[in-house]
Scaffold this active site. Structure first.
Site, short mmCIF file in Angstrom:
data_model
loop_
_atom_site.label_atom_id
_atom_site.label_comp_id
_atom_site.label_asym_id
_atom_site.label_seq_id
_atom_site.Cartn_x
_atom_site.Cartn_y
_atom_site.Cartn_z
N ARG A 63 0.89 -1.19 0.06
CA ARG A 63 0.09 -0.06 -0.01
C ARG A 63 0.98 1.12 -0.23
NH1 ARG A 63 -4.78 0.40 4.33
NH2 ARG A 63 -2.86 0.83 5.74
N HIS A 114 4.96 22.35 -7.41
CA HIS A 114 5.63 21.57 -8.21
C HIS A 114 6.59 20.58 -7.56
CE1 HIS A 114 7.72 19.83 -11.64
NE2 HIS A 114 6.56 20.05 -12.37
N LYS A 162 -2.76 6.98 1.16
CA LYS A 162 -2.56 7.17 2.67
C LYS A 162 -1.65 8.43 2.87
CE LYS A 162 -2.30 4.74 6.77
NZ LYS A 162 -3.59 5.11 7.57
N GLU A 195 -16.59 5.11 5.64
CA GLU A 195 -15.79 4.52 6.86
C GLU A 195 -15.66 5.45 7.95
OE1 GLU A 195 -11.61 4.11 5.38
OE2 GLU A 195 -11.85 6.02 4.26
#
Ligand code: PMP
Length: 302
Positions: A63, A114, A162, A195
């Site tokens: 992840r 950027h 995340k 959630e």
């Protein structure tokens, strides 16, 4: 999951892994020009170690690296080196059971969004003694509310990333605190259940397990995946399904899943009693299986 009872608060001898070195926490500093600080530009993971073994390491690393890839952030070390760094940090802190926070920031640069304005991404790993929910809460369960803050639109930044910007969840967490509870469930832009601020949500209805699908704009939690696998092994049907707040109110059982919370039974939502008002039968079975998993007695890799 951090609170005042956390044994590793500033002033203790906590050691942090920062860009290849293990340093005392006082020396673990990053630049005010780091885009992680300036723009929330970076990713993180919350991981647990049980009895000296990192729980679901592969899933967390997957992840982390996928999230970084999705925001075009090159993590400067490979997965194997990252895993070793986590174990080295645990060892340096003499921790067998711990909460692990792994963070990758875009790095220091100059003002301007950027990423090209930054040079080197920073990696740091904090391990902390656990400030767990009291054990009796796993028997008694806890109340939550529905937040008025909706979850980020799934077509904006994906919840699968995340990212270091958790303001969406923090807004809902503030609502929870103001209502005197520790978690809040967030609906999505369509009014369906998404959630909680740091946990996924499940309900039990007519002997089956229901949880919102990724398309509802949720983070696909590692604990969520473990629980779905454990349920299947028990022969329990699991459905990813859009649910309304009403579905929660009339559920037979409800529980949250997360790295910190593990499986937390929910007794009340918006002051409506859920099921019997304490941990349900299926929730208890899954919690026992989950704890067996953390002890290495049941092998599940997600
Ligand atoms: N949703 C959100 C928004 C989270 O931050 C977390 C905690 N990482 C979870 C769900 C639960 O995920 P996991 O089981 O991987 O900890």
């Amino acid at each position: 999951m951090f609170n005042a009872s956390n044994p590793h608060l500033p002033g203790t001898d906590l050691k942090v892994w920062l860009d290849g070195k293990i340093v005392p926490m006082e020396e673990a500093k990053i630049s005010v020009f780091d885009h992680g600080v300036l723009y929330g530009d970076g990713v993180f993971e919350g991981i647990r170690a049980y009895n000296g073994k990192v729980f679901q390491m592969e899933a967390h690393m997957r992840r982390l690296y996928q999230g970084a890839g999705a925001i075009c952030l090159q993590i400067p070390i490979g997965k194997e080196a990252f895993e070793k760094a986590i174990y080295d940090t645990l060892e340096a802190n003499n921790l067998n059971n711990a909460y692990i926070r792994a963070v990758v920031t875009r790095g220091a640069g100059y003002l301007g969004l950027h990423p090209g304005k930054t040079a080197n991404p920073s990696v740091f790993i904090i391990t902390a003694g656990l400030a767990l929910y009291p054990l009796e809460l796993y028997e008694k369960g806890m109340p939550i509310i529905t937040a008025s803050t909706i979850r980020n639109h799934p077509h904006a930044v994906s919840a699968q990333v995340k990212s270091l910007n958790y303001l969406n969840n923090i807004m809902a967490q503030i609502e929870a605190t103001q209502a005197g509870v520790v978690e809040a469930v967030m609906l999505n832009h369509e009014g369906y259940v998404a959630e909680c601020t740091g946990d996924n949500i499940f309900i039990v209805r007519k002997g089956e397990l229901l949880t919102p699908p990724p398309s509802a704009g949720i983070l696909e939690g590692v604990t969520r995946a473990v629980v779905m696998e454990l349920a299947k092994r028990r022969g329990i049907a699991v459905h990813e399904k859009n649910m309304t707040r009403h579905d929660l109110y009339v559920a037979d059982e409800c529980f949250l899943t997360g790295t910190g919370a593990e499986i937390m039974p929910i007794t009340h939502i918006d002051q409506r009693q859920i099921g019997c008002g304490k941990i349900g039968v299926m929730t208890r079975q899954l919690l026992e299986d989950f704890w067996a998993c953390t002890k290495g007695q049941i092998d599940v890799q997600v």
